[in-house]
Design a protein around this motif. Structure first.
Motif, PDB file in Angstrom:
ATOM      1  N   ASP A 117     -24.916  47.802  60.584  1.00  0.00           N
ATOM      2  CA  ASP A 117     -25.804  49.016  60.674  1.00  0.00           C
ATOM      3  C   ASP A 117     -27.178  48.721  60.391  1.00  0.00           C
ATOM      4  O   ASP A 117     -27.515  47.603  59.966  1.00  0.00           O
ATOM      5  CB  ASP A 117     -24.935  50.211  59.878  1.00  0.00           C
ATOM      6  CG  ASP A 117     -25.343  51.532  60.423  1.00  0.00           C
ATOM      7  OD1 ASP A 117     -26.415  51.762  61.131  1.00  0.00           O
ATOM      8  OD2 ASP A 117     -24.838  52.625  59.885  1.00  0.00           O
ATOM      9  N   ASN A 118     -27.938  49.807  60.128  1.00  0.00           N
ATOM     10  CA  ASN A 118     -29.194  49.363  59.698  1.00  0.00           C
ATOM     11  C   ASN A 118     -29.958  49.901  58.439  1.00  0.00           C
ATOM     12  O   ASN A 118     -29.191  49.959  57.564  1.00  0.00           O
ATOM     13  CB  ASN A 118     -30.167  50.385  60.912  1.00  0.00           C
ATOM     14  CG  ASN A 118     -31.107  49.872  61.492  1.00  0.00           C
ATOM     15  OD1 ASN A 118     -31.971  49.439  60.626  1.00  0.00           O
ATOM     16  ND2 ASN A 118     -31.515  50.226  62.622  1.00  0.00           N
ATOM     17  N   ALA A 119     -30.958  49.785  58.552  1.00  0.00           N
ATOM     18  CA  ALA A 119     -31.660  49.796  56.938  1.00  0.00           C
ATOM     19  C   ALA A 119     -31.115  50.941  56.246  1.00  0.00           C
ATOM     20  O   ALA A 119     -31.000  50.462  54.685  1.00  0.00           O
ATOM     21  CB  ALA A 119     -33.197  50.207  57.034  1.00  0.00           C
ATOM     22  N   GLY A 120     -30.934  52.302  56.404  1.00  0.00           N
ATOM     23  CA  GLY A 120     -30.405  53.005  55.769  1.00  0.00           C
ATOM     24  C   GLY A 120     -29.168  52.976  54.939  1.00  0.00           C
ATOM     25  O   GLY A 120     -28.930  53.359  53.851  1.00  0.00           O
ATOM     26  N   GLY A 121     -28.496  51.973  55.366  1.00  0.00           N
ATOM     27  CA  GLY A 121     -27.389  51.434  54.731  1.00  0.00           C
ATOM     28  C   GLY A 121     -27.090  50.236  54.384  1.00  0.00           C
ATOM     29  O   GLY A 121     -26.162  49.459  54.216  1.00  0.00           O
TER      30      GLY A 121
ATOM     31  N   SER B 284     -36.112  57.783  46.497  1.00  0.00           N
ATOM     32  CA  SER B 284     -34.613  58.230  47.151  1.00  0.00           C
ATOM     33  C   SER B 284     -34.568  57.805  48.308  1.00  0.00           C
ATOM     34  O   SER B 284     -33.438  57.278  48.628  1.00  0.00           O
ATOM     35  CB  SER B 284     -34.440  59.759  46.732  1.00  0.00           C
ATOM     36  OG  SER B 284     -35.170  60.547  47.508  1.00  0.00           O
ATOM     37  N   SER B 285     -35.438  57.939  49.301  1.00  0.00           N
ATOM     38  CA  SER B 285     -35.247  57.432  50.847  1.00  0.00           C
ATOM     39  C   SER B 285     -36.598  57.259  51.320  1.00  0.00           C
ATOM     40  O   SER B 285     -37.609  58.117  50.780  1.00  0.00           O
ATOM     41  CB  SER B 285     -34.593  58.272  51.301  1.00  0.00           C
ATOM     42  OG  SER B 285     -35.135  59.516  51.909  1.00  0.00           O
ATOM     43  N   SER B 286     -36.796  56.521  52.467  1.00  0.00           N
ATOM     44  CA  SER B 286     -38.094  56.598  53.123  1.00  0.00           C
ATOM     45  C   SER B 286     -38.532  57.925  53.766  1.00  0.00           C
ATOM     46  O   SER B 286     -39.568  58.335  53.876  1.00  0.00           O
ATOM     47  CB  SER B 286     -38.131  55.257  54.031  1.00  0.00           C
ATOM     48  OG  SER B 286     -37.288  55.274  54.709  1.00  0.00           O
ATOM     49  N   THR B 287     -37.432  58.471  54.405  1.00  0.00           N
ATOM     50  CA  THR B 287     -37.403  59.691  54.675  1.00  0.00           C
ATOM     51  C   THR B 287     -38.188  60.608  54.098  1.00  0.00           C
ATOM     52  O   THR B 287     -39.232  61.285  54.363  1.00  0.00           O
ATOM     53  CB  THR B 287     -36.256  60.423  55.389  1.00  0.00           C
ATOM     54  OG1 THR B 287     -35.761  59.199  56.157  1.00  0.00           O
ATOM     55  CG2 THR B 287     -36.500  61.666  56.331  1.00  0.00           C
ATOM     56  N   SER B 288     -37.748  60.967  52.851  1.00  0.00           N
ATOM     57  CA  SER B 288     -38.517  61.805  51.887  1.00  0.00           C
ATOM     58  C   SER B 288     -39.664  61.554  51.297  1.00  0.00           C
ATOM     59  O   SER B 288     -40.723  62.048  51.135  1.00  0.00           O
ATOM     60  CB  SER B 288     -37.445  62.126  50.786  1.00  0.00           C
ATOM     61  OG  SER B 288     -37.228  60.979  50.003  1.00  0.00           O
TER      62      SER B 288
ATOM     63  N   ASP C 145     -41.319  53.194  66.083  1.00  0.00           N
ATOM     64  CA  ASP C 145     -40.893  53.594  64.519  1.00  0.00           C
ATOM     65  C   ASP C 145     -39.715  54.434  64.413  1.00  0.00           C
ATOM     66  O   ASP C 145     -39.532  55.083  65.226  1.00  0.00           O
ATOM     67  CB  ASP C 145     -41.948  53.957  63.812  1.00  0.00           C
ATOM     68  CG  ASP C 145     -43.138  53.227  62.909  1.00  0.00           C
ATOM     69  OD1 ASP C 145     -43.096  52.933  61.870  1.00  0.00           O
ATOM     70  OD2 ASP C 145     -43.668  52.265  63.837  1.00  0.00           O
ATOM     71  N   HIS C 146     -39.059  54.295  63.123  1.00  0.00           N
ATOM     72  CA  HIS C 146     -38.148  55.193  62.855  1.00  0.00           C
ATOM     73  C   HIS C 146     -38.445  56.772  62.923  1.00  0.00           C
ATOM     74  O   HIS C 146     -39.557  56.764  62.221  1.00  0.00           O
ATOM     75  CB  HIS C 146     -37.542  54.773  61.516  1.00  0.00           C
ATOM     76  CG  HIS C 146     -35.966  55.460  61.395  1.00  0.00           C
ATOM     77  ND1 HIS C 146     -35.969  56.761  60.625  1.00  0.00           N
ATOM     78  CD2 HIS C 146     -34.848  55.152  61.511  1.00  0.00           C
ATOM     79  CE1 HIS C 146     -34.775  56.812  60.325  1.00  0.00           C
ATOM     80  NE2 HIS C 146     -33.930  56.083  60.923  1.00  0.00           N
ATOM     81  N   GLU C 147     -37.800  57.591  63.237  1.00  0.00           N
ATOM     82  CA  GLU C 147     -37.959  58.902  63.141  1.00  0.00           C
ATOM     83  C   GLU C 147     -38.627  59.267  61.782  1.00  0.00           C
ATOM     84  O   GLU C 147     -39.498  60.175  61.500  1.00  0.00           O
ATOM     85  CB  GLU C 147     -36.569  59.758  63.009  1.00  0.00           C
ATOM     86  CG  GLU C 147     -36.635  61.281  62.767  1.00  0.00           C
ATOM     87  CD  GLU C 147     -37.332  61.915  63.918  1.00  0.00           C
ATOM     88  OE1 GLU C 147     -37.746  61.309  64.978  1.00  0.00           O
ATOM     89  OE2 GLU C 147     -37.536  63.119  63.564  1.00  0.00           O
ATOM     90  N   ALA C 148     -38.072  58.483  60.671  1.00  0.00           N
ATOM     91  CA  ALA C 148     -38.673  58.853  59.028  1.00  0.00           C
ATOM     92  C   ALA C 148     -40.362  58.764  59.138  1.00  0.00           C
ATOM     93  O   ALA C 148     -40.839  59.498  58.308  1.00  0.00           O
ATOM     94  CB  ALA C 148     -37.989  57.960  58.254  1.00  0.00           C
ATOM     95  N   ASN C 149     -40.756  58.073  60.179  1.00  0.00           N
ATOM     96  CA  ASN C 149     -42.178  57.549  60.107  1.00  0.00           C
ATOM     97  C   ASN C 149     -42.940  58.280  61.319  1.00  0.00           C
ATOM     98  O   ASN C 149     -44.076  57.640  61.925  1.00  0.00           O
ATOM     99  CB  ASN C 149     -42.390  56.232  60.044  1.00  0.00           C
ATOM    100  CG  ASN C 149     -43.863  55.852  59.555  1.00  0.00           C
ATOM    101  OD1 ASN C 149     -44.872  56.462  58.799  1.00  0.00           O
ATOM    102  ND2 ASN C 149     -44.400  54.588  59.980  1.00  0.00           N
TER     103      ASN C 149
END
Ligand SMILES: Cc1ncc(COP(=O)(O)O)c(C=O)c1O
Length: 184
Positions: free
Chosen positions: A36-40, A99-103, A128-132
């Motif tokens: 899986d990817n970065a988040g996990g 806590s997370s790159s998204t936040s 880029d990922h959705e977070a950015n």
């Protein structure tokens, strides 16, 4: 300690030392394969130990005058210093852990948005990922112009010449992810 050198055996055309790497990650010791990817991302055993040590012995507010608070501050500062060194940041204060790159990016975009004027421009990339992406696009409602730096499918890169063509006097920020691998 030679840890980095162990990760890749340099004299064998950068072949990964899988036994060593698996052993560094408790979650991968039983032949488990993680795709899986970065988040996990899986966590190094030494990081788990340090975090456990922190919680066991210095889980208090930072900035106090009592000794445990000073220890906690030193540990957090040391962590930021080491991350800065790994990322080649010029100053540990450039590093933000959360806590997370998204936040974190959402928070960052809100703060940055308060410094901008309608008509100012921000450049994002299309790989880029959705977070950015969304936090910056949401600034359009305040009149900020979003331009997209397109991934070059021939070179498989984000080309700097393409970026130059997007930049104007109004460009305030260019947001894209940079990944690096630093063995030293
Ligand atoms: C490439 C990439 N960037 C960013 C993120 C978002 O990370 P976070 O979970 O820290 O918000 C993910 C999540 O999987 C990701 O895969």
């Amino acid at each position: 300690m030679g840890t980095e050198n162990n990760l890749m055996k340099k004299n064998s055309k950068m072949k990964a030392d899988l036994k060593f790497i698996r052993n560094e990650f408790p979650s991968l010791r039983d032949d488990y394969v993680y795709f899986d990817n970065a988040g996990g991302s899986q966590t190094l055993g030494r990081v788990i130990n340090k975090v456990t040590e922190y919680f066991m012995t210095s889980d208090v507010q930072l900035g106090g005058v009592y000794s445990v608070s000073k220890t906690a501050r030193e540990r957090v500062d040391k962590g930021n210093e080491m991350i800065a060194k790994t990322l080649n940041a010029s100053n540990p204060r450039e590093v933000i852990v959360g806590s997370s790159s998204t936040s974190l990016i959402r928070l960052f975009s809100i703060v940055i948005g308060q410094t901008l004027e309608p008509g100012d421009e921000i450049i994002i990339s299309d790989c880029d990922h959705e977070a950015n992406v969304t936090p910056w696009k949401d600034l359009q409602r305040h009149g900020i112009i979003i331009k997209t730096w397109g991934f070059d499918k021939k070179s498989m890169r984000l080309e700097l010449d393409d970026l130059k063509n997007l930049m104007t006097e109004k460009t305030k920020y260019v947001n894209f992810c940079h990944a690096l691998f630093n063995w030293h």
